[in-house]
Design an enzyme around this catalytic site. Sequence first.
Site, PDB file in Angstrom:
ATOM      1  N   CYS A  87       6.388   5.254   0.849  1.00  0.00           N
ATOM      2  CA  CYS A  87       6.042   4.327   0.237  1.00  0.00           C
ATOM      3  C   CYS A  87       7.460   3.636  -0.427  1.00  0.00           C
ATOM      4  O   CYS A  87       8.053   4.175  -0.667  1.00  0.00           O
ATOM      5  CB  CYS A  87       4.851   4.004  -0.847  1.00  0.00           C
ATOM      6  N   HIS A 108      -3.128  -0.126  -1.577  1.00  0.00           N
ATOM      7  CA  HIS A 108      -2.282  -1.376  -2.895  1.00  0.00           C
ATOM      8  C   HIS A 108      -3.020  -2.505  -3.680  1.00  0.00           C
ATOM      9  O   HIS A 108      -3.344  -2.216  -4.681  1.00  0.00           O
ATOM     10  CB  HIS A 108      -0.897  -1.890  -2.379  1.00  0.00           C
ATOM     11  N   HIS A 138      -3.195   1.194   4.109  1.00  0.00           N
ATOM     12  CA  HIS A 138      -2.143   1.599   3.087  1.00  0.00           C
ATOM     13  C   HIS A 138      -1.474   0.936   1.631  1.00  0.00           C
ATOM     14  O   HIS A 138      -1.879   0.759   0.557  1.00  0.00           O
ATOM     15  CB  HIS A 138      -0.786   2.371   3.765  1.00  0.00           C
ATOM     16  N   GLU A 139      -1.771  -0.666   2.583  1.00  0.00           N
ATOM     17  CA  GLU A 139      -1.537  -2.061   2.042  1.00  0.00           C
ATOM     18  C   GLU A 139      -2.225  -2.251   0.998  1.00  0.00           C
ATOM     19  O   GLU A 139      -2.736  -2.744   0.079  1.00  0.00           O
ATOM     20  CB  GLU A 139      -1.430  -3.167   3.194  1.00  0.00           C
TER      21      GLU A 139
END
Length: 163
Positions: A89, A135, A131-132
Amino acid sequence: MTVREIRLYGDPVLRTPCAEITEIDDGTRALVTDLLDTVKLPGRAGVAAPQIGVGLRAFSYNVDGDIGYILNPRIVEVRGEAEPTGEGCLSVPNLWHDARRHPYARAEGIDLDGKKLVLEGTGLFAQMLQHETDHLDGMVYLQRLDKETRREAMKQVRESSWF
């Protein structure tokens, strides 16, 4: 071209769930431009708005030459058993650990015209979507690690020069 500085683990913006984008205006368009400019640097598969200090649901991606963005994304489907997948990351530099990710993911959101946008894929693209989107939900991949790996990763974070 505006490449924005990446916020590092420990910054509260990375742990705060992002707000929906309710109006597509010049600020939203500027955010998308900054996200796209920032993700185009080598070695970047995705950049989420909180990683550049903006608490809104948006991210850009750059996977195998496919560059784009999505606003207000939500993961609507995953397929396959979540399996350990090597992951890093930008907000946790120089660390690489296996996070559990599904091999297929589908996200839905909108584009700058307010039209529905669907992103889906397997492999690295599926990993990036998960993953995004994490976030945008206030989650960093370290939270997806098994207990022992997370303990070691947190030790590495504390000992890093950037923390």
